[in-house]
Write a protein that holds these residues in place. Structure first.
Motif, PDB file in Angstrom:
ATOM      1  N   ALA A 177      42.245  29.339  48.011  1.00  0.00           N
ATOM      2  CA  ALA A 177      41.362  28.905  46.924  1.00  0.00           C
ATOM      3  C   ALA A 177      39.972  29.510  47.074  1.00  0.00           C
ATOM      4  CB  ALA A 177      41.285  27.381  46.893  1.00  0.00           C
ATOM      5  N   GLU A 178      39.462  29.540  48.327  1.00  0.00           N
ATOM      6  CA  GLU A 178      38.150  30.142  48.559  1.00  0.00           C
ATOM      7  C   GLU A 178      38.177  31.643  48.275  1.00  0.00           C
ATOM      8  OE1 GLU A 178      34.064  30.362  50.061  1.00  0.00           O
ATOM      9  OE2 GLU A 178      35.343  29.017  48.897  1.00  0.00           O
ATOM     10  N   ALA A 179      39.234  32.322  48.696  1.00  0.00           N
ATOM     11  CA  ALA A 179      39.369  33.751  48.396  1.00  0.00           C
ATOM     12  C   ALA A 179      39.440  33.982  46.898  1.00  0.00           C
ATOM     13  CB  ALA A 179      40.618  34.312  49.085  1.00  0.00           C
ATOM     14  N   GLY A 180      40.175  33.121  46.199  1.00  0.00           N
ATOM     15  CA  GLY A 180      40.270  33.243  44.751  1.00  0.00           C
ATOM     16  C   GLY A 180      38.930  33.051  44.074  1.00  0.00           C
ATOM     17  N   ARG A 181      38.140  32.086  44.559  1.00  0.00           N
ATOM     18  CA  ARG A 181      36.812  31.865  43.977  1.00  0.00           C
ATOM     19  C   ARG A 181      35.920  33.088  44.176  1.00  0.00           C
ATOM     20  NH1 ARG A 181      37.710  26.515  45.675  1.00  0.00           N
ATOM     21  NH2 ARG A 181      36.869  26.926  47.757  1.00  0.00           N
ATOM     22  N   MET A 182      35.963  33.670  45.358  1.00  0.00           N
ATOM     23  CA  MET A 182      35.129  34.833  45.629  1.00  0.00           C
ATOM     24  C   MET A 182      35.612  36.058  44.844  1.00  0.00           C
ATOM     25  SD  MET A 182      32.700  33.739  47.320  1.00  0.00           S
ATOM     26  CE  MET A 182      32.079  32.624  48.567  1.00  0.00           C
ATOM     27  N   LEU A 183      36.923  36.201  44.721  1.00  0.00           N
ATOM     28  CA  LEU A 183      37.448  37.274  43.872  1.00  0.00           C
ATOM     29  C   LEU A 183      36.975  37.086  42.433  1.00  0.00           C
ATOM     30  CD1 LEU A 183      41.150  37.668  45.094  1.00  0.00           C
ATOM     31  CD2 LEU A 183      39.496  39.521  44.899  1.00  0.00           C
ATOM     32  N   GLY A 184      37.087  35.876  41.934  1.00  0.00           N
ATOM     33  CA  GLY A 184      36.659  35.604  40.565  1.00  0.00           C
ATOM     34  C   GLY A 184      35.181  35.850  40.368  1.00  0.00           C
ATOM     35  N   ARG A 185      34.378  35.512  41.380  1.00  0.00           N
ATOM     36  CA  ARG A 185      32.935  35.725  41.289  1.00  0.00           C
ATOM     37  C   ARG A 185      32.623  37.215  41.184  1.00  0.00           C
ATOM     38  NH1 ARG A 185      29.290  32.593  45.610  1.00  0.00           N
ATOM     39  NH2 ARG A 185      30.339  30.873  44.525  1.00  0.00           N
ATOM     40  N   ALA A 186      33.268  38.019  42.038  1.00  0.00           N
ATOM     41  CA  ALA A 186      33.037  39.469  41.991  1.00  0.00           C
ATOM     42  C   ALA A 186      33.587  40.069  40.699  1.00  0.00           C
ATOM     43  CB  ALA A 186      33.681  40.137  43.204  1.00  0.00           C
ATOM     44  N   LEU A 187      34.776  39.650  40.323  1.00  0.00           N
ATOM     45  CA  LEU A 187      35.405  40.214  39.135  1.00  0.00           C
ATOM     46  C   LEU A 187      34.654  39.864  37.852  1.00  0.00           C
ATOM     47  CD1 LEU A 187      39.173  39.662  39.971  1.00  0.00           C
ATOM     48  CD2 LEU A 187      38.035  41.863  39.598  1.00  0.00           C
ATOM     49  N   SER A 188      34.070  38.681  37.789  1.00  0.00           N
ATOM     50  CA  SER A 188      33.362  38.305  36.570  1.00  0.00           C
ATOM     51  C   SER A 188      32.190  39.236  36.316  1.00  0.00           C
ATOM     52  CB  SER A 188      32.899  36.849  36.646  1.00  0.00           C
ATOM     53  OG  SER A 188      31.993  36.668  37.726  1.00  0.00           O
ATOM     54  N   GLY A 189      31.483  39.637  37.386  1.00  0.00           N
ATOM     55  CA  GLY A 189      30.403  40.600  37.216  1.00  0.00           C
ATOM     56  C   GLY A 189      30.917  41.938  36.727  1.00  0.00           C
ATOM     57  N   ALA A 190      32.044  42.389  37.305  1.00  0.00           N
ATOM     58  CA  ALA A 190      32.624  43.668  36.890  1.00  0.00           C
ATOM     59  C   ALA A 190      33.132  43.602  35.453  1.00  0.00           C
ATOM     60  CB  ALA A 190      33.764  44.054  37.836  1.00  0.00           C
ATOM     61  N   VAL A 191      33.726  42.482  35.070  1.00  0.00           N
ATOM     62  CA  VAL A 191      34.240  42.327  33.708  1.00  0.00           C
ATOM     63  C   VAL A 191      33.086  42.299  32.706  1.00  0.00           C
ATOM     64  CG1 VAL A 191      35.419  40.738  32.132  1.00  0.00           C
ATOM     65  CG2 VAL A 191      36.412  41.247  34.367  1.00  0.00           C
ATOM     66  N   ASN A 192      32.027  41.577  33.030  1.00  0.00           N
ATOM     67  CA  ASN A 192      30.865  41.555  32.146  1.00  0.00           C
ATOM     68  C   ASN A 192      30.268  42.953  31.965  1.00  0.00           C
ATOM     69  OD1 ASN A 192      30.742  38.826  31.424  1.00  0.00           O
ATOM     70  ND2 ASN A 192      29.637  38.272  33.282  1.00  0.00           N
ATOM     71  N   PRO A 249      49.751  40.381  44.954  1.00  0.00           N
ATOM     72  CA  PRO A 249      50.860  39.885  44.120  1.00  0.00           C
ATOM     73  C   PRO A 249      51.679  38.770  44.785  1.00  0.00           C
ATOM     74  CG  PRO A 249      50.695  42.250  43.897  1.00  0.00           C
ATOM     75  CD  PRO A 249      49.736  41.857  44.990  1.00  0.00           C
ATOM     76  N   ARG A 250      51.885  38.897  46.102  1.00  0.00           N
ATOM     77  CA  ARG A 250      52.668  37.871  46.791  1.00  0.00           C
ATOM     78  C   ARG A 250      51.919  36.529  46.851  1.00  0.00           C
ATOM     79  NH1 ARG A 250      56.377  38.753  52.154  1.00  0.00           N
ATOM     80  NH2 ARG A 250      57.424  36.718  52.048  1.00  0.00           N
ATOM     81  N   LEU A 251      50.600  36.604  46.772  1.00  0.00           N
ATOM     82  CA  LEU A 251      49.782  35.402  46.909  1.00  0.00           C
ATOM     83  C   LEU A 251      49.251  34.886  45.570  1.00  0.00           C
ATOM     84  CD1 LEU A 251      47.742  36.592  50.028  1.00  0.00           C
ATOM     85  CD2 LEU A 251      49.773  35.108  50.012  1.00  0.00           C
ATOM     86  N   MET A 252      49.664  35.498  44.474  1.00  0.00           N
ATOM     87  CA  MET A 252      49.139  35.150  43.143  1.00  0.00           C
ATOM     88  C   MET A 252      49.293  33.672  42.775  1.00  0.00           C
ATOM     89  SD  MET A 252      47.644  37.567  41.250  1.00  0.00           S
ATOM     90  CE  MET A 252      48.058  37.474  39.507  1.00  0.00           C
ATOM     91  N   PRO A 253      50.397  33.005  43.121  1.00  0.00           N
ATOM     92  CA  PRO A 253      50.520  31.596  42.700  1.00  0.00           C
ATOM     93  C   PRO A 253      49.369  30.722  43.189  1.00  0.00           C
ATOM     94  CG  PRO A 253      52.641  32.431  43.439  1.00  0.00           C
ATOM     95  CD  PRO A 253      51.624  33.479  43.794  1.00  0.00           C
ATOM     96  N   TRP A 254      48.771  31.079  44.323  1.00  0.00           N
ATOM     97  CA  TRP A 254      47.706  30.251  44.895  1.00  0.00           C
ATOM     98  C   TRP A 254      46.314  30.871  44.693  1.00  0.00           C
ATOM     99  CZ3 TRP A 254      51.951  32.068  47.757  1.00  0.00           C
ATOM    100  CH2 TRP A 254      53.046  31.176  47.760  1.00  0.00           C
ATOM    101  N   LEU A 255      46.248  32.184  44.511  1.00  0.00           N
ATOM    102  CA  LEU A 255      44.971  32.847  44.253  1.00  0.00           C
ATOM    103  C   LEU A 255      44.541  32.727  42.796  1.00  0.00           C
ATOM    104  CD1 LEU A 255      45.227  36.300  46.112  1.00  0.00           C
ATOM    105  CD2 LEU A 255      43.556  34.501  46.585  1.00  0.00           C
ATOM    106  N   ALA A 256      45.489  32.932  41.896  1.00  0.00           N
ATOM    107  CA  ALA A 256      45.167  33.109  40.477  1.00  0.00           C
ATOM    108  C   ALA A 256      44.410  31.944  39.850  1.00  0.00           C
ATOM    109  CB  ALA A 256      46.437  33.409  39.687  1.00  0.00           C
ATOM    110  N   PRO A 257      44.760  30.682  40.123  1.00  0.00           N
ATOM    111  CA  PRO A 257      44.038  29.597  39.432  1.00  0.00           C
ATOM    112  C   PRO A 257      42.532  29.636  39.656  1.00  0.00           C
ATOM    113  CG  PRO A 257      46.061  28.760  40.400  1.00  0.00           C
ATOM    114  CD  PRO A 257      45.904  30.163  40.915  1.00  0.00           C
ATOM    115  N   ALA A 258      42.115  29.878  40.902  1.00  0.00           N
ATOM    116  CA  ALA A 258      40.683  29.915  41.186  1.00  0.00           C
ATOM    117  C   ALA A 258      40.034  31.155  40.587  1.00  0.00           C
ATOM    118  CB  ALA A 258      40.441  29.868  42.694  1.00  0.00           C
TER     119      ALA A 258
END
Length: 404
Positions: free
Chosen positions: A310-325, A339-348
């Motif tokens: 969940a923490e990794a997903g939050r940090m990924l989302g934080r970095a990706l949101s800047g790149a997407v913007n 890909p193997r970890l998507m079920p638990w990474l993706a929500p965050a």
């Protein structure tokens, strides 16, 4: 006064261009006929037939023996790219493994070798020599299938330009002439490869190209591609082309700072994304031995594993949101271990994107976050880059099968 005249097109140059046009058309179709090629490229049927005959003689196309009657007139014999002859050699060098593949003109992955080893404490020349040994073994197997390398593509971690790894923090490499060292080592093992063209690029760029050419993107052509390994690599594809930046170093998302007071990174900064979402950081945080173990623990609902993801997903989302913007991609593709970890990474990740992306297009149900295709990795992208050179100038590579 004589008026200046336009230079006349060189006939051999025009034919060379048309050979490439026909070969690329057949390659994109997979299977087609002379009539279909003529209709697609805008040349006359006799002209296309002549070009096809030359490509058949050169061993770059084959006739399947089937006929296709989808066009008006007589059924045509089906053409397809040859699965022997020139092939692309792709070599991915990463922190804890080397993967080599040989891909034929049909795009099929014909030979694959992976050797797991820790490259962090080894000299760069030794690592590249190991990679050359794995590549030589793969080429021996390819030769048994009547395939010969048209060139080698190196997928390398870190900042890569002009055949040199300028900086690879996770390997401790600086100013390593990777192409030259690899070529020398491969020639020593396999003298027939002397003079073989060698090209190189960042491994995340190569993985993005593999996704573009072999993945399940459909019409999507503008996306961010992240590769999770020991580090986190990124690539940006815009309208089907890599966005490289002024010096070729665009996409280093693993070193975006997501917490200015975070842990020290090997690049010298603090709080880089890979300190939270890289493989080593994830496993340490979860108390797991490897990625399969982490997936098992998460699947069993182990709190420590779920919290780390969940923490990794939050940090990924934080970095990706800047790149997407900044870049407004159609999608974000997660490769490597993700890909193997998507079920638990993706929500965050999706929650952060939905909160931080200003366009409002990244809602939880937007399905713009997707796993990379199973058949794509950096080694395959590196091999395909070689094949694109073959498709661009068939005559330059037509004799490859006789060498090797």
């Amino acid at each position: 006064m004589n008026q200046p005249t336009e230079p006349k097109a060189d006939k051999s140059g025009v034919r060379r261009h048309n050979l490439s046009l026909v070969l690329r058309t057949v390659h994109e179709a997979g299977e087609t006929t002379r009539a279909a090629v003529a209709a697609r490229v805008g040349l006359t049927r006799p002209a296309v037939s002549s070009l096809v005959e030359q490509l058949l003689d050169l061993g770059l196309l084959v006739e399947s023996g089937k006929t296709f009657s989808g066009q008006a007139g007589r059924p045509g014999t089906v053409l397809k790219p040859a699965d022997t002859g020139p092939a692309g050699l792709g070599v991915e060098i990463n922190v804890d493994y080397v993967t080599v593949c040989v891909v034929d003109l049909t795009g099929a992955d014909r030979v694959r070798r992976t050797e797991y080893l820790d490259n962090r404490d080894a000299e760069a020349a030794d690592v590249l020599a190991r990679a050359a040994r794995v590549a030589a073994d793969a080429l021996d197997a390819a030769a048994e299938r009547h395939l010969a390398p048209a060139g080698a593509g190196l997928a390398l971690p870190g900042l890569v330009s002009d055949g040199t790894v300028r900086q690879a923090p996770n390997l401790g490499w600086n100013e390593v002439p990777a192409e030259a060292l690899f070529g020398k080592a491969l020639t020593a093992l396999r003298p027939g490869t002397a003079g073989l063209p060698v090209t190189s690029d960042n491994e995340a760029n190569m993985a993005a190209l593999a996704e573009l050419w072999f993945g399940d993107l459909g019409p999507l052509r503008t996306f961010l591609h992240l590769t999770g390994e020991i580090g986190v690599g990124g690539a940006i594809v815009v309208h089907g082309e890599l966005l490289r930046g002024a010096h070729g170093f665009a996409g280093e998302i693993g070193h975006l700072v997501v917490d200015a007071e975070g842990p020290r990174c090997r690049c010298g900064s603090r709080g880089c994304l890979e300190q939270y979402a890289g493989q080593a950081a994830l496993l340490a945080s979860a108390g797991a031995t490897d990625v399969p173990d982490l997936a098992r623990r998460a699947g069993a609902g182990e709190p420590r594993a779920l919290a780390a993801l969940a923490e990794a997903g939050r940090m990924l989302g934080r970095a990706l949101s800047g790149a997407v913007n900044l870049l407004d991609p159609e999608a974000v593709v997660l490769g490597g271990i993700y890909p193997r970890l998507m079920p638990w990474l993706a929500p965050a990740v999706v929650e952060e994107l939905a909160t931080r992306v200003v366009s409002g297009l990244w809602t939880p149900d937007a399905e713009r976050l997707r796993p990379a295709s199973a058949a794509t990795d950096a080694s395959r992208g590196a091999a395909a880059l070689v094949l694109h050179d073959v498709l661009s100038d068939p005559l330059a590579y037509a004799t490859t099968a006789a060498g090797g």
